[in-house]
Structure formats: structure tokens, C-alpha cells
Design a protein around this motif. Structure first.
Motif, short mmCIF file in Angstrom:
data_model
loop_
_atom_site.label_atom_id
_atom_site.label_comp_id
_atom_site.label_asym_id
_atom_site.label_seq_id
_atom_site.Cartn_x
_atom_site.Cartn_y
_atom_site.Cartn_z
N THR A 73 10.34 17.05 85.33
CA THR A 73 11.44 17.87 85.84
C THR A 73 12.64 17.02 86.25
O THR A 73 13.78 17.32 85.90
N SER A 74 12.42 15.96 87.02
CA SER A 74 13.53 15.14 87.50
C SER A 74 14.29 14.50 86.34
O SER A 74 15.53 14.48 86.33
N THR A 75 13.56 14.00 85.36
CA THR A 75 14.20 13.38 84.20
C THR A 75 15.02 14.39 83.42
O THR A 75 16.15 14.12 82.99
N ALA A 76 14.48 15.58 83.25
CA ALA A 76 15.20 16.62 82.51
C ALA A 76 16.46 17.05 83.26
O ALA A 76 17.50 17.30 82.64
N ALA A 77 16.38 17.13 84.58
CA ALA A 77 17.57 17.49 85.37
C ALA A 77 18.65 16.43 85.21
O ALA A 77 19.85 16.74 85.09
N GLN A 78 18.25 15.16 85.21
CA GLN A 78 19.22 14.07 85.09
C GLN A 78 19.93 14.11 83.74
O GLN A 78 21.10 13.72 83.62
N THR A 79 19.26 14.63 82.73
CA THR A 79 19.85 14.72 81.40
C THR A 79 21.12 15.56 81.40
O THR A 79 22.03 15.35 80.57
N VAL A 106 21.04 23.28 85.52
CA VAL A 106 21.98 22.29 86.08
C VAL A 106 23.31 22.32 85.33
O VAL A 106 24.39 22.30 85.93
N ALA A 107 23.24 22.38 83.99
CA ALA A 107 24.47 22.38 83.20
C ALA A 107 25.34 23.58 83.52
O ALA A 107 26.57 23.48 83.61
N SER A 108 24.71 24.76 83.73
CA SER A 108 25.49 25.96 84.03
C SER A 108 26.16 25.84 85.40
O SER A 108 27.26 26.35 85.60
N ALA A 109 25.50 25.18 86.35
CA ALA A 109 26.09 25.00 87.67
C ALA A 109 27.25 24.01 87.63
O ALA A 109 28.30 24.24 88.24
N ASP A 168 16.70 29.88 85.66
CA ASP A 168 17.85 30.76 85.43
C ASP A 168 19.13 29.97 85.16
O ASP A 168 19.13 28.74 85.14
N PHE A 169 20.23 30.69 84.98
CA PHE A 169 21.51 30.02 84.75
C PHE A 169 22.66 30.94 85.13
O PHE A 169 22.50 32.17 85.20
N PHE A 170 23.81 30.33 85.41
CA PHE A 170 25.02 31.07 85.73
C PHE A 170 25.78 31.40 84.45
O PHE A 170 25.76 30.62 83.48
N LEU A 171 26.47 32.53 84.46
CA LEU A 171 27.41 32.85 83.40
C LEU A 171 28.78 32.28 83.76
O LEU A 171 29.13 32.21 84.94
N PRO A 172 29.56 31.86 82.78
CA PRO A 172 30.86 31.25 83.06
C PRO A 172 31.76 32.16 83.89
O PRO A 172 31.83 33.37 83.67
N GLY A 173 32.43 31.57 84.88
CA GLY A 173 33.38 32.30 85.71
C GLY A 173 32.76 33.01 86.89
O GLY A 173 33.46 33.71 87.63
N ARG A 174 31.47 32.82 87.11
CA ARG A 174 30.80 33.55 88.19
C ARG A 174 31.44 33.26 89.55
O ARG A 174 31.76 34.18 90.31
N PHE A 175 31.58 31.98 89.90
CA PHE A 175 32.05 31.66 91.24
C PHE A 175 33.50 32.08 91.46
O PHE A 175 33.88 32.47 92.56
N PRO A 199 33.92 25.31 87.85
CA PRO A 199 34.88 24.40 88.50
C PRO A 199 34.82 24.44 90.02
O PRO A 199 35.26 23.50 90.68
N GLU A 200 34.27 25.51 90.60
CA GLU A 200 34.17 25.61 92.06
C GLU A 200 32.98 24.85 92.63
O GLU A 200 32.81 24.77 93.85
N THR A 201 32.14 24.30 91.75
CA THR A 201 30.94 23.58 92.21
C THR A 201 31.31 22.18 92.69
O THR A 201 31.85 21.37 91.94
N ALA A 202 31.00 21.92 93.96
CA ALA A 202 31.25 20.59 94.54
C ALA A 202 30.01 19.72 94.45
O ALA A 202 30.11 18.49 94.29
N GLU A 203 28.83 20.33 94.59
CA GLU A 203 27.57 19.60 94.59
C GLU A 203 26.51 20.44 93.90
O GLU A 203 26.49 21.65 94.06
N VAL A 204 25.63 19.77 93.18
CA VAL A 204 24.40 20.39 92.70
C VAL A 204 23.26 19.53 93.24
O VAL A 204 23.16 18.35 92.94
N VAL A 205 22.42 20.13 94.08
CA VAL A 205 21.29 19.41 94.67
C VAL A 205 20.00 20.00 94.10
O VAL A 205 19.68 21.16 94.35
N VAL A 206 19.30 19.18 93.33
CA VAL A 206 18.01 19.56 92.76
C VAL A 206 16.92 18.96 93.64
O VAL A 206 16.92 17.75 93.90
N ILE A 207 15.99 19.81 94.09
CA ILE A 207 14.82 19.32 94.80
C ILE A 207 13.62 19.48 93.88
O ILE A 207 13.19 20.60 93.59
#
Length: 339
Positions: free
Chosen positions: A47-53, A24-27, A95-102, A31-39
């Protein structure tokens, strides 16, 4: 919404409390990220608590929960349905994104799907800072249906680079206009199947070799395990795509090759399941009742027993190794090597 924020990042997560915060932090860092939706797909851990962190207070993070596990395809479809951004990106909870991907991906033109290279990194080498990845030359190219399907047929003794593993940014308008969503009965190859159907409908799929996605290799990864039944559903999904009368002869031929490839894996797994559960006689009865499956069963058993002697030094299960604990899905040329 600032003009630069245009992407919804979808994260389907089940029992991912140890990795979801990093994902979540990497997403949110892009700066191009408008929404992060975790299901949270029926997790039995926090899992939900950790995502909220990982929430950065920007209001871009949304966490939804399924009471029972429904699979990644259903989770992703739910996230797509409740989001509105013009572009959609999938991120696995490990997984995670590397900076500048988008920024690199959105700089490309003329696409409905755009993907980049994947770095596979061993979990033991993941630290608090992103790994150092070479600046690869983009080498942009378009992928058509035939090359995509060919790129998903693995061959023993040949370095794998199955492009169904890629995680493209998808244009929502193309998905909507072609009524495309993930098949919720699939728990293996759901990405491959969606991309194949999109390409059959004329999607422009652009690929660059620059690397912006890190896939963490874990021994207990859910994505690394699948049932024999999942293989059957995958080759049946190929058959469903073949029912499209608009496919060219070349498209039909390559999808049939993929269907046979997956069916051979199914036959081998089914044979081994019967041998384990009901004994050798039941397994042999299954094999000899299906003469067409015999080569796949015999060849698969032999290949599994000799694989360690045939694998080239330094090659892992996917991609090619550049340094200990790190490998890439696609062969790529560092920019420094072209100067």
C-alpha cells in the motif's frame, strides 16, 4: 502556500495497493488540496509503495505507517494531528474525487461541514478516466441533528439514502474548539458518530446535490464487512451521545430511534452467530431470554428471505440507479432537466 490550497485530504488505507494510487492522484489533482496524508494502517501488501507512485512532486503528499492495524478512526485522528490545513476532507482508499469537487464545495457559505452527493460505481466500470456524471442542480440545504439521524435509519423496501455515508469537508477550527475527534473504539459508523456529535454541538452542516465523490463498490471492500461487536459499540455510542443533557426532546427521541434500530441489527446478528457457532438451541435460548429482541430477530430473518421479491427493479443497496453500474446516494435533478 497559495491561498487556494486550504484542504488536507486524509486517506486511511489498509491493504489497498490496487486502489490507493488512484485515490491519491485524484486528491492531488484538486488545486485546493494543500496536503494529502496517507495513513497505512498496518497493511500486509504494498500500500505505501503504491501511494508513493502517485506523488506529483509538489511536496503535498505525506505517507505514515502504523506497524499494526488500529482502524480507520485512529488512522484519521493521526492524520488530523499531523496536518495543519484549515479544512479536512476524508477520502476512502477505494474511492476517488471527481474533478472540481473542492471548488464547488468551497464556493458555499456559512458552514462548518459541507458535503455533496456520492456516485456509487461498480469496480468493473472504473477506467482510466473519470466517469461521466450529470451536472446536478446543487439544491443547497442545511442539515440539523434530527434530520441527520433520521437520514441514517434505513427502512426495508424503501430506497436507502443514508447521509452518514457522506464525506463532508470539515472546518478544523470547529473540530478544535469542540474537542472533536473520531472515536477510536468504533470500526463501524465512526463517520456517523462524529457528525452526530458535531451537530449536537451546533455545527452548521450544509449539503449540495452536485456530485463530486465516487465510491467504488467492491465485493471485498473492508468497509462492507463488520463484526457483530461493531454493532454493539455503535448503539452504545448512541447512548453516550444521549448522555448530553443539552439535547432537546426531539433530538433525544430520534437518537433513541437510531439506537433501537442498530440494537435490532445487533440482536439479529448475535442470534445468527450463535446458531452458526453453537447450534439452534443456543440461539433460541438467547432470543427467548430477551423478549424485546424477538420482533427484530423474527422480522429480520423473514425480511432477509423475502428481500429479493420486494426490492424495486433497478434499485441497488444504496442510492438510486441512473445507469448500469452507477447510482447516487441522493436523488438529484440534472441541470438540463430544469431548462
Amino acid at each position: 502556500m497559495p491561498q487556494t490550497q486550504a484542504i488536507c485530504v486524509v486517506i486511511a488505507a489498509r491493504n489497498a495497493s490496487t486502489t490507493i494510487e488512484r485515490a491519491v492522484a485524484s486528491a492531488l489533482a484538486e488545486p485546493e488540496t494543500a496536503e494529502v496524508v496517507v495513513i497505512d494502517d498496518g497493511s500486509t501488501d504494498a500500500t505505501s509503495t503504491a501511494a508513493q507512485t502517485a506523488d506529483d512532486g509538489s511536496g503535498r503528499l505525506r505517507i505514515l505507517r502504523f506497524e499494526r492495524n488500529r482502524g480507520p478512526a485512529a488512522a484519521r485522528n493521526a492524520a488530523i494531528a499531523c496536518s495543519s490545513s484549515p479544512f479536512i476532507a476524508i477520502l476512502d482508499a477505494d474511492d476517488f474525487f471527481l474533478p472540481g469537487r473542492f471548488g464547488r464545495l468551497l464556493a458555499e457559505d456559512g458552514w462548518d461541514f459541507v458535503a455533496d452527493n456520492i456516485a456509487f460505481i461498480e469496480e468493473s466500470r472504473v477506467t482510466g478516466t473519470p466517469p461521466t456524471i450529470p451536472d446536478f442542480h446543487p439544491q443547497p440545504r442545511m442539515i440539523d441533528l434530527e434530520s441527520f439521524i433520521e437520514g441514517n435509519i434505513s427502512r426495508r423496501g424503501v430506497r436507502r439514502g443514508e447521509i452518514g455515508f457522506l464525506k463532508p469537508v470539515m472546518r478544523r477550527a470547529f473540530l478544535e474548539s469542540n474537542d472533536l475527534r473520531y472515536r477510536e473504539d468504533l470500526r463501524l459508523g465512526e463517520d456517523y458518530e462524529l457528525y452526530a456529535r458535531a451537530l449536537a454541538k451546533g455545527a452548521r452542516y450544509r449539503l449540495i446535490h452536485a456530485c463530486g465523490y465516487c465510491a467504488v463498490v467492491r465485493s471485498d471492500s473492508l468497509s462492507g464487512r463488520h463484526r457483530t461487536e461493531d454493532l454493539r459499540r455503535l448503539y452504545e455510542a448512541d447512548r453516550a451521545i444521549l448522555a448530553d443533557s443539552s439535547l432537546s426532546g426531539g433530538m433525544v427521541a430520534v437518537i433513541r430511534r437510531h439506537e433501537r434500530h442498530v440494537r435490532a441489527k445487533y440482536d439479529l446478528r448475535r442470534f445468527l452467530d450463535l446458531k452458526r457457532d453453537e447450534g439452534a438451541f443456543a440461539a433460541l435460548r438467547y432470543a427467548f431470554a430477551r423478549p424485546a429482541a424477538l420482533p427484530a430477530i423474527a422480522g429480520g430473518i423473514l425480511a432477509d428471505k423475502t428481500e429479493q421479491f420486494r426490492r424495486p427493479p433497478g434499485i441497488g443497496a444504496a442510492g438510486h440507479r441512473d445507469s448500469p453500474g452507477l447510482r447516487y446516494l441522493l436523488s438529484a435533478v440534472p441541470v438540463s432537466a430544469q431548462r
